[in-house]
Design a protein around this motif. Structure first.
Motif, PDB file in Angstrom:
ATOM      1  N   THR A 188       2.617   9.124  -6.436  1.00 20.72           N
ATOM      2  CA  THR A 188       3.142  10.474  -6.129  1.00 20.72           C
ATOM      3  C   THR A 188       4.203  10.884  -7.074  1.00 20.72           C
ATOM      4  O   THR A 188       4.173  11.747  -7.602  1.00 20.72           O
ATOM      5  N   PHE A 189       5.243   9.877  -7.282  1.00 18.81           N
ATOM      6  CA  PHE A 189       6.322  10.329  -8.345  1.00 18.81           C
ATOM      7  C   PHE A 189       6.095   9.640  -9.664  1.00 18.81           C
ATOM      8  O   PHE A 189       7.089   9.655 -10.478  1.00 18.81           O
ATOM      9  N   ARG A 190       4.848   9.337  -9.814  1.00 21.89           N
ATOM     10  CA  ARG A 190       4.426   8.780 -11.247  1.00 21.89           C
ATOM     11  C   ARG A 190       5.545   7.767 -11.560  1.00 21.89           C
ATOM     12  O   ARG A 190       6.071   7.475 -12.833  1.00 21.89           O
ATOM     13  N   ASP A 191       5.816   6.762 -10.853  1.00 20.65           N
ATOM     14  CA  ASP A 191       6.612   5.516 -11.047  1.00 20.65           C
ATOM     15  C   ASP A 191       5.668   4.749 -11.635  1.00 20.65           C
ATOM     16  O   ASP A 191       5.062   3.757 -11.233  1.00 20.65           O
ATOM     17  N   ILE A 192       5.377   4.830 -13.267  1.00 20.71           N
ATOM     18  CA  ILE A 192       4.373   3.951 -14.021  1.00 20.71           C
ATOM     19  C   ILE A 192       4.763   2.477 -13.989  1.00 20.71           C
ATOM     20  O   ILE A 192       3.815   1.728 -13.754  1.00 20.71           O
ATOM     21  N   PRO A 193       5.925   2.099 -14.053  1.00 17.22           N
ATOM     22  CA  PRO A 193       6.222   0.638 -14.126  1.00 17.22           C
ATOM     23  C   PRO A 193       5.735   0.085 -12.738  1.00 17.22           C
ATOM     24  O   PRO A 193       5.059  -1.057 -12.800  1.00 17.22           O
ATOM     25  N   VAL A 194       5.732   0.594 -11.531  1.00 12.08           N
ATOM     26  CA  VAL A 194       5.416   0.035 -10.384  1.00 12.08           C
ATOM     27  C   VAL A 194       4.058   0.183 -10.206  1.00 12.08           C
ATOM     28  O   VAL A 194       3.213  -0.894  -9.618  1.00 12.08           O
ATOM     29  N   VAL A 195       3.405   1.176 -10.591  1.00 14.19           N
ATOM     30  CA  VAL A 195       2.027   1.397 -10.475  1.00 14.19           C
ATOM     31  C   VAL A 195       1.161   0.360 -11.427  1.00 14.19           C
ATOM     32  O   VAL A 195       0.204  -0.427 -10.927  1.00 14.19           O
ATOM     33  N   GLN A 196       1.647   0.165 -12.359  1.00 13.95           N
ATOM     34  CA  GLN A 196       1.068  -0.825 -13.546  1.00 13.95           C
ATOM     35  C   GLN A 196       1.220  -2.246 -12.744  1.00 13.95           C
ATOM     36  O   GLN A 196       0.211  -3.100 -12.862  1.00 13.95           O
ATOM     37  N   ALA A 197       2.300  -2.641 -12.406  1.00 15.68           N
ATOM     38  CA  ALA A 197       2.654  -3.789 -11.965  1.00 15.68           C
ATOM     39  C   ALA A 197       1.607  -4.101 -10.610  1.00 15.68           C
ATOM     40  O   ALA A 197       1.238  -5.205 -10.502  1.00 15.68           O
ATOM     41  N   GLU A 198       1.697  -3.068  -9.530  1.00 18.77           N
ATOM     42  CA  GLU A 198       0.884  -3.481  -8.288  1.00 18.77           C
ATOM     43  C   GLU A 198      -0.714  -3.647  -8.796  1.00 18.77           C
ATOM     44  O   GLU A 198      -1.223  -4.343  -8.226  1.00 18.77           O
ATOM     45  N   ALA A 199      -1.056  -2.686  -9.648  1.00 21.21           N
ATOM     46  CA  ALA A 199      -2.583  -2.834 -10.025  1.00 21.21           C
ATOM     47  C   ALA A 199      -2.793  -3.895 -10.622  1.00 21.21           C
ATOM     48  O   ALA A 199      -3.883  -4.699 -10.447  1.00 21.21           O
ATOM     49  N   LEU A 200      -2.104  -4.813 -11.688  1.00 24.05           N
ATOM     50  CA  LEU A 200      -2.171  -6.098 -12.219  1.00 24.05           C
ATOM     51  C   LEU A 200      -1.977  -7.130 -11.141  1.00 24.05           C
ATOM     52  O   LEU A 200      -2.893  -7.920 -11.076  1.00 24.05           O
ATOM     53  N   LEU A 201      -1.170  -6.750 -10.297  1.00 24.64           N
ATOM     54  CA  LEU A 201      -0.833  -7.795  -8.967  1.00 24.64           C
ATOM     55  C   LEU A 201      -2.283  -7.909  -8.165  1.00 24.64           C
ATOM     56  O   LEU A 201      -2.813  -9.127  -7.959  1.00 24.64           O
ATOM     57  N   ILE A 202      -2.831  -6.656  -7.759  1.00 20.36           N
ATOM     58  CA  ILE A 202      -4.082  -6.586  -6.950  1.00 20.36           C
ATOM     59  C   ILE A 202      -5.160  -7.414  -7.898  1.00 20.36           C
ATOM     60  O   ILE A 202      -5.975  -8.071  -7.148  1.00 20.36           O
ATOM     61  N   ALA A 203      -5.402  -7.050  -9.032  1.00 19.31           N
ATOM     62  CA  ALA A 203      -6.397  -7.516  -9.641  1.00 19.31           C
ATOM     63  C   ALA A 203      -6.296  -8.989  -9.854  1.00 19.31           C
ATOM     64  O   ALA A 203      -7.417  -9.699  -9.842  1.00 19.31           O
TER      65      ALA A 203
ATOM     66  N   GLY B  50       0.713  -1.258  -0.062  1.00 22.79           N
ATOM     67  CA  GLY B  50       0.004  -0.100  -0.052  1.00 22.79           C
ATOM     68  C   GLY B  50       0.876   1.233   0.117  1.00 22.79           C
ATOM     69  O   GLY B  50       0.527   2.197  -0.544  1.00 22.79           O
ATOM     70  N   SER B  51       1.630   1.236   0.925  1.00 20.45           N
ATOM     71  CA  SER B  51       2.863   2.492   0.896  1.00 20.45           C
ATOM     72  C   SER B  51       3.590   2.483  -0.504  1.00 20.45           C
ATOM     73  O   SER B  51       3.811   3.747  -0.887  1.00 20.45           O
ATOM     74  N   LEU B  52       3.838   1.536  -1.073  1.00 20.17           N
ATOM     75  CA  LEU B  52       4.777   1.505  -2.080  1.00 20.17           C
ATOM     76  C   LEU B  52       3.940   1.994  -3.205  1.00 20.17           C
ATOM     77  O   LEU B  52       4.420   2.723  -4.419  1.00 20.17           O
ATOM     78  N   LEU B  53       2.574   1.415  -3.244  1.00 17.52           N
ATOM     79  CA  LEU B  53       1.684   2.129  -4.162  1.00 17.52           C
ATOM     80  C   LEU B  53       1.176   3.684  -4.315  1.00 17.52           C
ATOM     81  O   LEU B  53       1.287   4.357  -5.158  1.00 17.52           O
ATOM     82  N   VAL B  54       1.086   4.104  -3.189  1.00 13.90           N
ATOM     83  CA  VAL B  54       0.910   5.600  -2.937  1.00 13.90           C
ATOM     84  C   VAL B  54       2.259   6.441  -3.050  1.00 13.90           C
ATOM     85  O   VAL B  54       2.320   7.507  -3.869  1.00 13.90           O
ATOM     86  N   ASP B  55       3.605   6.068  -2.941  1.00  9.48           N
ATOM     87  CA  ASP B  55       4.509   6.563  -3.271  1.00  9.48           C
ATOM     88  C   ASP B  55       4.716   6.557  -5.061  1.00  9.48           C
ATOM     89  O   ASP B  55       5.562   7.593  -5.414  1.00  9.48           O
ATOM     90  N   SER B  56       4.588   5.345  -5.393  1.00  9.55           N
ATOM     91  CA  SER B  56       4.674   5.344  -6.832  1.00  9.55           C
ATOM     92  C   SER B  56       3.666   6.110  -7.619  1.00  9.55           C
ATOM     93  O   SER B  56       4.266   6.802  -8.675  1.00  9.55           O
TER      94      SER B  56
END
Length: 352
Positions: free
Chosen positions: A286-301, A278-284
């Protein structure tokens, strides 16, 4: 073939399993397209975002676009991303420069522990209280339990977390206020008690309501009335008839609770300063870390879809009535296929 294998195949026909697996894969595909499209629609130049705060010369932007296939059509960009994700190549974090898979893996254990403890809290509180409310329907105990459930459901997880910190960490000093603790033993458990309570209490009311409604419905069934007329003890009626009949609706609710717990970790981890997903997603974000956001969203899904798949496949195993209904439906469909010229009402009557 053993007897257990025969019963398993009877409860879970191959066609049923294949349909559920195909539906899960299709849902994952739709969600992956949605995640990719939403991040592509975000304002700003993806090449500039990937380049970071470094000087964005035309040559540097062109090199980044070529490296990450940003100069290709969107369909090809999606294909490159999905094919890499299928090989567990999730890219590199823009913010830290480390592998996205490594960044997620290092935080996955903590989030898994938090979700597991929160799930245990929801089960240990929601199921017994729901059974109690159902048995005491429209009495004082029922109203009191439902009132507590409404309070828990209407309290956001972050607000409940702040209250728990104030009472049990600051006033009483029973538990640490923040942080993940050291190691994975008792100290880690002590640090996760309050976050797990904040996470689990928010969904306890969901299980409570579903369990209460299922118990009330089962108590009105004819076989329960007949068992009471035969003089069967109330304890045996509760264990052998009522609780067994509530397994399927409660299991469905448990699947929904798991999905909510995965989403609810974002706020809880922020409140208790836990370095999880959760914290990693918020930080990503915030800093527009697109690869991390995409990977986390896909993992949660994927985790949510997996929970739904397990729920669907478990229902026929827990309730024999669903197997009978599926078999009757299949038999009716076969009869209709063999005799297509017969009237619909006749085919329906034969299917019954």
């Amino acid at each position: 073939m053993t007897a257990n294998g025969s019963r398993l195949r009877a409860a879970l026909p191959l066609g049923f399993v294949v349909r559920r697996l195909a539906g899960t894969v299709g849902m994952l595909f739709v969600l992956s397209v949605a995640v990719f499209a939403l991040l592509q629609a975000a304002p700003g130049d993806p090449a500039q975002t990937l380049l970071g705060p470094r000087s964005a010369t035309p040559e540097a932007l062109a090199a980044v676009r070529a490296r990450f296939h940003l100069d290709s059509p969107l369909a090809m960009q999606y294909w490159y991303w999905l094919s890499d994700a299928a090989r567990f190549d999730l890219g590199t974090s823009i913010r830290t420069g480390e592998s996205v898979a490594a960044a997620i893996g290092s935080r996955l254990v903590l989030t898994g522990q938090l979700v597991g403890l929160g799930f245990a809290v929801a089960l240990l509180l929601g199921l017994p209280l729901g059974v109690l409310a159902g048995l005491r329907n429209r009495r004082g105990t029922d109203r009191a339990v439902q009132s507590l459930g409404v309070v828990a459901l209407s309290t956001p997880a972050f607000a409940g977390g702040l209250l728990l910190i104030y009472v049990f960490a600051l006033m009483l000093g029973w538990f640490p206020a923040y942080g993940p603790g050291e190691g994975s033993g008792t100290d880690r458990l002590m640090h996760l008690v309050l976050p797990a309570l904040a996470l689990g209490l928010a969904v306890t009311a969901v299980l409570l309501k579903l369990t209460r409604a299922a118990v009330i419905r089962e108590l009105d069934r004819e076989h329960v009335t007949f068992a009471r007329a035969r003089g069967v003890r109330e304890r045996d009626i509760l264990l052998r008839y009522v609780l067994r009949g509530t397994l399927v609706p409660v299991l469905t609710g448990i699947g929904l609770v798991l999905a909510y717990l995965l989403a609810g970790t974002v706020m809880v981890e922020q409140v208790f300063a836990l370095p999880g997903l959760g914290s990693l997603l918020v930080d990503s974000v915030t800093f527009r870390d697109i690869p991390v956001v995409q990977a986390e969203a896909l993992l949660i899904a994927a985790l949510v879809c997996l929970a739904g798949l397990v729920t669907d496949l478990s229902q026929p195993l827990l309730d024999p009535r669903l197997r009978t209904a599926s078999a009757a439906k299949a038999a009716a469909g076969s009869a209709a296929a063999v005799s297509p010229g017969r009237p619909a009402d006749v085919r329906e009557e034969e299917g019954r």
